[in-house]
Motif scaffolding. Structure first.
Motif, PDB file in Angstrom:
ATOM      1  N   THR A 115      -4.633  -3.781  -4.214  1.00 57.82           N
ATOM      2  CA  THR A 115      -3.686  -3.480  -3.136  1.00 57.82           C
ATOM      3  C   THR A 115      -3.214  -2.034  -3.150  1.00 57.82           C
ATOM      4  O   THR A 115      -2.731  -1.536  -2.138  1.00 57.82           O
ATOM      5  CB  THR A 115      -2.476  -4.423  -3.213  1.00 57.82           C
ATOM      6  N   LEU A 118      -4.589   0.142  -0.362  1.00 56.44           N
ATOM      7  CA  LEU A 118      -4.323  -0.205   1.038  1.00 56.44           C
ATOM      8  C   LEU A 118      -3.863   0.997   1.865  1.00 56.44           C
ATOM      9  O   LEU A 118      -4.253   1.147   3.035  1.00 56.44           O
ATOM     10  CB  LEU A 118      -3.277  -1.324   1.095  1.00 56.44           C
ATOM     11  N   HIS A 144      -1.558 -12.394   0.619  1.00 55.50           N
ATOM     12  CA  HIS A 144      -0.569 -12.811   1.615  1.00 55.50           C
ATOM     13  C   HIS A 144       0.841 -12.603   1.071  1.00 55.50           C
ATOM     14  O   HIS A 144       1.729 -12.073   1.760  1.00 55.50           O
ATOM     15  CB  HIS A 144      -0.804 -14.287   1.968  1.00 55.50           C
ATOM     16  N   LEU A 147       1.583  -8.754   0.850  1.00 54.96           N
ATOM     17  CA  LEU A 147       1.800  -8.101   2.132  1.00 54.96           C
ATOM     18  C   LEU A 147       3.154  -8.477   2.730  1.00 54.96           C
ATOM     19  O   LEU A 147       3.751  -7.691   3.475  1.00 54.96           O
ATOM     20  CB  LEU A 147       0.672  -8.472   3.111  1.00 54.96           C
ATOM     21  N   ALA A 152       5.075  -4.191  -0.202  1.00 55.39           N
ATOM     22  CA  ALA A 152       4.062  -3.798   0.775  1.00 55.39           C
ATOM     23  C   ALA A 152       4.361  -2.395   1.295  1.00 55.39           C
ATOM     24  O   ALA A 152       5.504  -2.085   1.646  1.00 55.39           O
ATOM     25  CB  ALA A 152       4.035  -4.794   1.923  1.00 55.39           C
ATOM     26  N   PHE A 180      -0.741 -12.544   9.183  1.00 61.28           N
ATOM     27  CA  PHE A 180      -1.314 -11.236   8.831  1.00 61.28           C
ATOM     28  C   PHE A 180      -1.230 -10.274  10.009  1.00 61.28           C
ATOM     29  O   PHE A 180      -0.899  -9.094   9.851  1.00 61.28           O
ATOM     30  CB  PHE A 180      -2.770 -11.393   8.388  1.00 61.28           C
ATOM     31  N   ARG A 183       2.408  -9.101  10.535  1.00 60.97           N
ATOM     32  CA  ARG A 183       2.909  -8.305   9.409  1.00 60.97           C
ATOM     33  C   ARG A 183       2.268  -6.925   9.363  1.00 60.97           C
ATOM     34  O   ARG A 183       2.950  -5.914   9.102  1.00 60.97           O
ATOM     35  CB  ARG A 183       2.655  -9.054   8.098  1.00 60.97           C
ATOM     36  N   LEU A 184       0.981  -6.834   9.617  1.00 60.16           N
ATOM     37  CA  LEU A 184       0.321  -5.527   9.635  1.00 60.16           C
ATOM     38  C   LEU A 184       0.908  -4.639  10.728  1.00 60.16           C
ATOM     39  O   LEU A 184       1.058  -3.420  10.541  1.00 60.16           O
ATOM     40  CB  LEU A 184      -1.186  -5.701   9.831  1.00 60.16           C
TER      41      LEU A 184
END
Length: 619
Positions: A115, A118, A144, A147, A152, A180, A183-184
């Motif tokens: 991670t 990212l 999950h 994030l 995150a 996802f 959240r992104l």
């Protein structure tokens, strides 16, 4: 158009190859090729400053100088969360498409992804399924959680898209993918294509999403004063193998060799052992894989539907997107799902019903009433409850979804049974809303399938449920009822390979005398030493019900010692109850005999999962 290069430095064979290649290239590929050739020339000549020109004085206009500032395709990271392998296969398909455009691809399961990388990602593509009550698949859990935590990072500048896989018959359809996606965006990411939510018939929707992603990335190359790196893809999974002739979209018509009832006389259950021929199919499988079976609906139910709607059973209707046709009766028998009600189905049905109560039921404020209504009801219930109807046979394709295949864990080793595959299928039947209900595939197999019949099947590889690479590693297998099927395959394969590692099976069912599936197989394997230990739990043979998780707790210290010795743990069966209780038992064992707090025990089990030493095939 071909170039006439009469005065070029190329041989006639080279000229022919160039003229064959160039017309097939896209603008992005041409741009990439130009940069690659420039970089290649600099490397081969040892210069990094000179720019090259190509000039054929007699026939080709002078080309523009090829600068080292070239159009470099972006890098893409593809992460998948997959329980049965569908999302993983689609991720591999997307990776191949992007790599064919010269794009650098990192392909990884979510639980294997670091991670801390990212924030460096330009493009992120997430493919994930949803299970149970909107839960992530096992190999997506840690990502999950990360994030959605405070750890995150901000992802400003990230471009992303999500493909979500699910089943509209479940309330939390595609929830993990939706999580996802939102959240992104919250973290600052920008969608390059909209999220696509796929139902059980996912191939067409997934292919459309892959096409959209490919176009979005391919059109976004940006100038960069760097050399072009060719084929520098990094992936934590093996590349997709060439698909066999027979697949989910083109099932093999396999001959049934045997169809036996495994339960003894007097049992209140019926479990079929089905042996199927794969001869001349080219299909192969390994332990942990599944067989997809395309069933038939119950003819009696189909006839009731046709009678209620007063249709002509021989009327021809279109069933396929390419214009395929069949009679109404055949379409309802083989093509459409009629035993499961979903919210989208009821919402579409409103247009064909003259009953205002249906329109009221699907309103958002009546969500709880809708959830209660669709449970254990089918299309016949819907048609009876909301008369009158204006639906015509030609409306079936608008109203109903395709009859999905049912996946069954393979109960045999191909090494032990060449050209065969074995299944363990428990017949589902129960009473609900004053009618007898039957499982579509299980009742088809148990009641209407006999040796000599042909069954449409395909192999569903499951890379997330595999025996240890080292056959001498110890294994602990927990599989009550039909959940024991893959462990028959595991042990048969270990026997054929001559594996020496310890093996321990926990098996449970209702009654020892009538419900001990594959009892003679286990006894033979114990005697031969293929199976080291067998512990059983028959819940209805004692006054107090006993289940496999209690047997595990009884042997907790030994279970923990096996884990410390490198044992791999496998669980197969019901996700909602059994698998949850087994995981709780494992956590108790790790905590008690490892002297660990609940948090440390959970981290220990999560580490086993990331190492591939705790795998589940749950449904």
């Amino acid at each position: 158009m071909q170039l006439q290069v009469t005065n070029s430095p190329f041989t006639s064979e080279q000229t022919e190859l160039i003229n064959k290649l160039l017309p097939t290239l896209t603008d992005v590929q041409l741009s990439w090729l130009g940069g690659y050739l420039s970089a290649y020339r600099m490397v081969s000549t040892g210069t990094v400053t000179a720019s090259a020109t190509v000039n054929d004085a007699s026939a080709i206009p002078a080309a523009a100088p090829v600068s080292t500032e070239t159009q470099v395709p972006p890098e893409a990271t593809i992460l998948f969360g997959s329980q049965t392998g569908n999302a993983q296969r689609l991720a591999g398909r997307l990776a191949e498409r992007l790599k064919a455009q010269g794009i650098t691809v990192t392909l990884s399961a979510m639980n294997q992804y670091k991670t801390n990388q990212l924030k460096k990602v330009d493009y992120l593509f997430v493919l994930v399924s949803t299970h149970g009550e909107g839960d992530p698949p096992d190999n997506a859990l840690t990502f999950h959680e990360f994030l959605h935590s405070k750890r995150a990072p901000k992802l400003d500048g990230l471009k992303f898209s999500v493909l979500a896989l699910g089943d509209t018959s479940y309330e939390f359809f595609c929830k993990t993918g939706q999580d996802f996606d939102s959240r992104l965006a919250e973290l600052g990411g920008e969608r390059v294509t909209d999220r696509v939510d796929c139902d059980v018939d996912f191939e067409e929707s997934a292919a459309g999403w892959i096409d959209a992603v490919n176009r979005a990335v391919s059109s976004s190359a940006t100038p960069a004063s760097t050399n072009v790196t060719t084929n520098a893809a990094s992936a934590s999974v093996e590349p997709n193998a060439v698909e066999p002739i027979y697949s989910r979209n083109n099932p093999y018509m396999a001959e049934v060799l045997e169809n036996l009832d495994l339960n003894g006389r007097g049992s209140d259950r019926e479990t079929r052992h089905v042996e199927i021929s794969l001869e001349d199919s080219g299909l192969t499988y390994s332990p942990g894989d599944a067989v997809g079976v395309y069933p038939q609906n119950d003819p009696a139910l189909v006839d009731e539907l046709i009678s209620l709607l007063k249709w002509n059973p021989e009327e021809v209707v279109v069933t396929g997107k390419n214009g395929e046709t069949s009679s109404v009766r055949d379409a309802l028998l083989h093509y459409y799902e009629i035993t499961v009600l979903t919210k989208p189905l009821l919402e579409k049905a409103v247009a064909f019903s003259g009953n205002d109560k249906l329109a009221e039921l699907v309103k958002p404020e009546n969500k709880e009433a809708l959830r209660a209504y669709v449970k254990a009801r089918d299309l016949l219930d819907l048609l009876r409850d909301f008369l009158p109807w204006t639906i015509a046979p030609g409306d079936l394709s608008t109203l109903l979804r395709k009859l999905p295949p049912r996946l069954y864990s393979i109960a045999s080793s191909l090494n032990a049974h060449p050209d065969e595959v074995h299944l363990t299928v428990r017949k589902v039947e129960y009473e609900a809303h004053d009618r007898e209900r039957k499982g579509v595939t299980s009742s088809y197999i148990a009641e209407r399938l006999v040796p000599g019949d042909k069954l449409p099947i395909f192999i569903q590889q499951n890379p997330n449920f595999k025996p240890p690479v080292n056959p001498d590693s110890p294994v602990i297998m927990i599989g009550p009822g039909t959940g024991v099927a893959p462990f028959r395959a595991f042990l048969e394969d270990r026997e054929e390979l001559g594996a020496t590692g310890k093996s321990w099976l926990f098996y449970g069912d209702r009654h020892f005398v009538t419900d001990f599936l594959y009892q003679t197989d286990w006894q033979r394997m114990l005697k031969a030493g293929v199976l080291s230990k067998l512990d059983v739990a028959f819940s209805r043979d004692t006054e107090e019900k006993v289940y496999v998780q209690q047997r595990m707790l009884e042997h907790g210290e030994e279970v923990y010692n096996w884990l410390q010795d490198g044992a791999h743990v496998y669980v197969c069966g019901d996700e909602k109850h059994m698998a949850h209780d087994v995981q709780a038992a494992l956590l108790d064992i790790i905590g008690q005999y490892g002297g660990k707090s609940p948090e440390v025990a959970a981290a220990y089990l999560a580490e086993l999962q990331e190492q591939g030493r705790y795998q589940r095939d749950v449904y």
